[in-house]
Design a protein around this motif. Structure first.
Motif, mmCIF file in Angstrom:
data_model
loop_
_atom_site.group_PDB
_atom_site.id
_atom_site.type_symbol
_atom_site.label_atom_id
_atom_site.label_comp_id
_atom_site.label_asym_id
_atom_site.label_seq_id
_atom_site.Cartn_x
_atom_site.Cartn_y
_atom_site.Cartn_z
ATOM 1 N N SER A 140 -33.305 83.274 2.191
ATOM 2 C CA SER A 140 -32.869 81.971 1.721
ATOM 3 C C SER A 140 -31.356 81.959 1.553
ATOM 4 O O SER A 140 -30.766 82.889 0.984
ATOM 5 C CB SER A 140 -33.532 81.631 0.386
ATOM 6 O OG SER A 140 -33.017 80.430 -0.127
ATOM 7 N N THR A 141 -30.739 80.889 2.044
ATOM 8 C CA THR A 141 -29.304 80.703 1.838
ATOM 9 C C THR A 141 -29.043 79.570 0.856
ATOM 10 O O THR A 141 -27.898 79.245 0.565
ATOM 11 C CB THR A 141 -28.611 80.388 3.176
ATOM 12 O OG1 THR A 141 -29.227 79.232 3.762
ATOM 13 C CG2 THR A 141 -28.737 81.574 4.142
ATOM 14 N N ASN A 142 -30.113 78.972 0.364
ATOM 15 C CA ASN A 142 -30.007 77.854 -0.567
ATOM 16 C C ASN A 142 -30.707 78.237 -1.858
ATOM 17 O O ASN A 142 -31.938 78.287 -1.927
ATOM 18 C CB ASN A 142 -30.651 76.605 0.050
ATOM 19 C CG ASN A 142 -30.471 75.375 -0.818
ATOM 20 O OD1 ASN A 142 -30.620 75.420 -2.032
ATOM 21 N ND2 ASN A 142 -30.164 74.238 -0.183
ATOM 22 N N GLN A 143 -29.930 78.542 -2.895
ATOM 23 C CA GLN A 143 -30.505 79.026 -4.144
ATOM 24 C C GLN A 143 -31.410 77.979 -4.786
ATOM 25 O O GLN A 143 -32.447 78.316 -5.376
ATOM 26 C CB GLN A 143 -29.399 79.424 -5.125
ATOM 27 C CG GLN A 143 -29.895 80.146 -6.376
ATOM 28 C CD GLN A 143 -30.619 81.451 -6.054
ATOM 29 O OE1 GLN A 143 -30.162 82.215 -5.196
ATOM 30 N NE2 GLN A 143 -31.728 81.707 -6.721
ATOM 31 N N ALA A 144 -31.059 76.714 -4.648
ATOM 32 C CA ALA A 144 -31.888 75.661 -5.237
ATOM 33 C C ALA A 144 -33.265 75.632 -4.587
ATOM 34 O O ALA A 144 -34.289 75.475 -5.269
ATOM 35 C CB ALA A 144 -31.200 74.312 -5.102
ATOM 36 N N GLU A 145 -33.309 75.791 -3.250
ATOM 37 C CA GLU A 145 -34.596 75.831 -2.552
ATOM 38 C C GLU A 145 -35.417 77.031 -2.985
ATOM 39 O O GLU A 145 -36.622 76.927 -3.209
ATOM 40 C CB GLU A 145 -34.367 75.881 -1.033
ATOM 41 C CG GLU A 145 -34.151 74.547 -0.380
ATOM 42 C CD GLU A 145 -34.078 74.683 1.141
ATOM 43 O OE1 GLU A 145 -34.262 75.818 1.655
ATOM 44 O OE2 GLU A 145 -33.826 73.677 1.798
ATOM 45 N N ALA A 146 -34.757 78.186 -3.080
ATOM 46 C CA ALA A 146 -35.450 79.405 -3.476
ATOM 47 C C ALA A 146 -36.031 79.266 -4.880
ATOM 48 O O ALA A 146 -37.188 79.621 -5.142
ATOM 49 C CB ALA A 146 -34.493 80.596 -3.414
ATOM 50 N N ASP A 147 -35.240 78.721 -5.791
ATOM 51 C CA ASP A 147 -35.718 78.536 -7.163
ATOM 52 C C ASP A 147 -36.876 77.544 -7.214
ATOM 53 O O ASP A 147 -37.817 77.704 -8.005
ATOM 54 C CB ASP A 147 -34.579 78.060 -8.059
ATOM 55 C CG ASP A 147 -33.529 79.139 -8.312
ATOM 56 O OD1 ASP A 147 -33.841 80.328 -8.056
ATOM 57 O OD2 ASP A 147 -32.415 78.788 -8.739
#
Length: 457
Positions: free
Chosen positions: A305-312
């Motif tokens: 994941s390069t998008n922390q918001a998506e991962a969270d």
């Protein structure tokens, strides 16, 4: 119980029927419960001791509860009992950065402790999915696990000491504050996971760790839960120890999305979520290795994941899966744990059990350590569906034991797993358990009927 009211400060003893009902059971679907005779909300260990002594003298059953988030019926009230609700004992008494420990009352919410520790650069690792609501006392009573336990262990790995009111009404301290200590039996560990049958926990001393590195997240989409299970086995075979490895199927993601409008992907039957908190280049390498394991196991898509918001958001969905499904109808929750090398096989067996009993089964799992949570779904008022789900529940337990697993990885035996416990443990071992209980609760007032059933009462 007017005599009990006279022994405690005003407002501690509650008898309103609506209040009694609200404290009468946990979240375990279809686990039996009764209205208690009284609910007591003490504020100190000494008040707990007064309640236990009063009940021992009169042979009144005592049921202890925290936030009521349990999923096994372990906190369910029995007829004529006194419920001791510890949700009012919420003080974080001490956080010691030098010794890396905290001292808390049992009603402290898990996430509140974690937040307080973070302010001092420290971390309390145990993180059950219910961490925004569940209490430390309840976590200790069931030896709760969580998302990061695949690498960092369960609640019992962090309990250094306890203050406890025993079944004879004694207020005692167990354990230590030192890094090492082998004086006497390890009575602290004995109380961890005892589900309120050996004592009432009034204070907990826990071990802390330094705040860890930010995590790298990887995700993989799979065409089935079995394929995702094979990826879990590949990760273990590769010698990787992720800081989290969670499985969530499409039914769970869809339910969360319907509830929270999170815009989650529906491109996969099953999603595996992995994380690594190894520092620097080691973290990059471990994340890449997990992606490679996903791909080798047949992932239809996988990436870091390069998008922390998506991962969270994906990990938030994992935590929200149970309450999201519960909105749609009754959910009977399993808690089996099998060897990691049998995860794929067990997931396949769960699918077959669902088909055999015409029962819809969704899946979430702490897949990295083999702790699976099949969620058996029914429609409100569907008694035939309920019977089929309960039969499937029993078959899942039997299949897990056949594969060398256990009936409960973290939720506890409570009421729902008593038959399974008898199947898992040899009669001689059960006798040892009962002897311990007889020693610490000779009057059989602490949480009677739970774990071992009525035969020892």
């Amino acid at each position: 119980m007017d005599g009990l009211s006279a022994l405690l400060p005003p407002g501690r003893v509650l008898s309103d029927p609506d209040v009694l009902r609200s404290y009468s059971h946990d979240e375990a679907e279809w686990a039996p419960w009764e209205l208690p005779a009284v609910v007591v909300r003490p504020r100190t260990a000494e008040e707990v001791q007064v309640v236990v002594r009063y009940c021992v003298e009169r042979g009144i059953p005592v049921v202890t509860r925290g936030a009521g988030t349990g999923l096994s019926g372990g906190a369910n009230a029995t007829a004529g009992c006194a419920v001791i609700a510890l949700d009012g004992m919420r003080a974080i008494r001490e956080i010691d950065p030098l010794e890396k420990l905290a001292v808390v009352e049992p009603g402290v919410v898990n996430d509140d402790l974690r937040a307080a520790c973070a302010e001092q650069g420290l971390w309390y690792p145990p993180d059950p999915a219910s961490s925004p609501w569940s209490t430390i006392g309840g976590n200790v009573a069931t030896n709760a696990g969580g998302v990061c336990c695949v690498k960092y262990g369960v609640t019992g790995d962090y309990v250094l000491g306890l203050q406890v009111v025993t079944g004879t009404g004694e207020l005692v301290r167990l354990g230590r504050r030192t890094a090492k200590g082998v004086a006497g039996y390890d009575l602290t560990s004995l109380l961890v996971g005892s589900e309120g049958t050996l004592g009432v926990i009034t204070e907990v001393t826990v071990r802390l760790r330094p705040r860890r590195e930010p995590e790298h997240t990887v995700a993989g989409y799979f065409s089935s839960v079995v394929a995702a299970g094979l990826a879990v086995e590949r990760i273990a075979a590769a010698g990787l120890t992720p800081s989290a490895l969670e499985l969530v199927d499409r039914q769970c993601l869809a339910a969360v999305d319907e509830w929270k409008n999170m815009g989650l992907s529906a491109d996969a039957d099953t999603v595996l979520l992995g994380r690594t908190d190894a520092p620097g280049a080691a973290g990059d390498a471990e994340a890449d290795a997990m992606v490679a394991c996903f791909e080798a196991a047949g992932a239809t898509w996988s990436a870091r994941s390069t998008n922390q918001a998506e991962a969270d958001a994906l990990f938030d969905a994992r935590r929200l899966a149970y309450p999201a499904l519960e909105r749609l109808g009754p959910v009977l929750t399993e808690d089996i744990c099998v060897p990691v090398g049998r995860v794929a096989e067990m997931l396949g067996r769960v699918q077959a059990i669902g088909e055999r009993h015409d029962t819809t089964i969704a899946n979430i799992a702490h897949a990295g350590d083999g702790n699976l949570h099949p969620l058996l779904l029914t429609r409100p008022g569907d008694e035939d569906g309920r019977a089929r789900a309960q039969a499937a529940f029993a078959d899942i337990i039997a299949e897990a034991l056949e594969l060398g697993g256990t009936v409960t990885g973290e939720h506890g035996v409570g009421l729902l797993k008593r038959d399974g416990l008898r199947r898992e443990l040899d009669p001689a071992v059960l006798a040892l358990h009962r002897a311990v209980r007889d020693a610490l609760d000779p009057h059989h007032v602490l949480n009677p009927g739970k774990v071992f059933g009525q035969e020892n009462e």
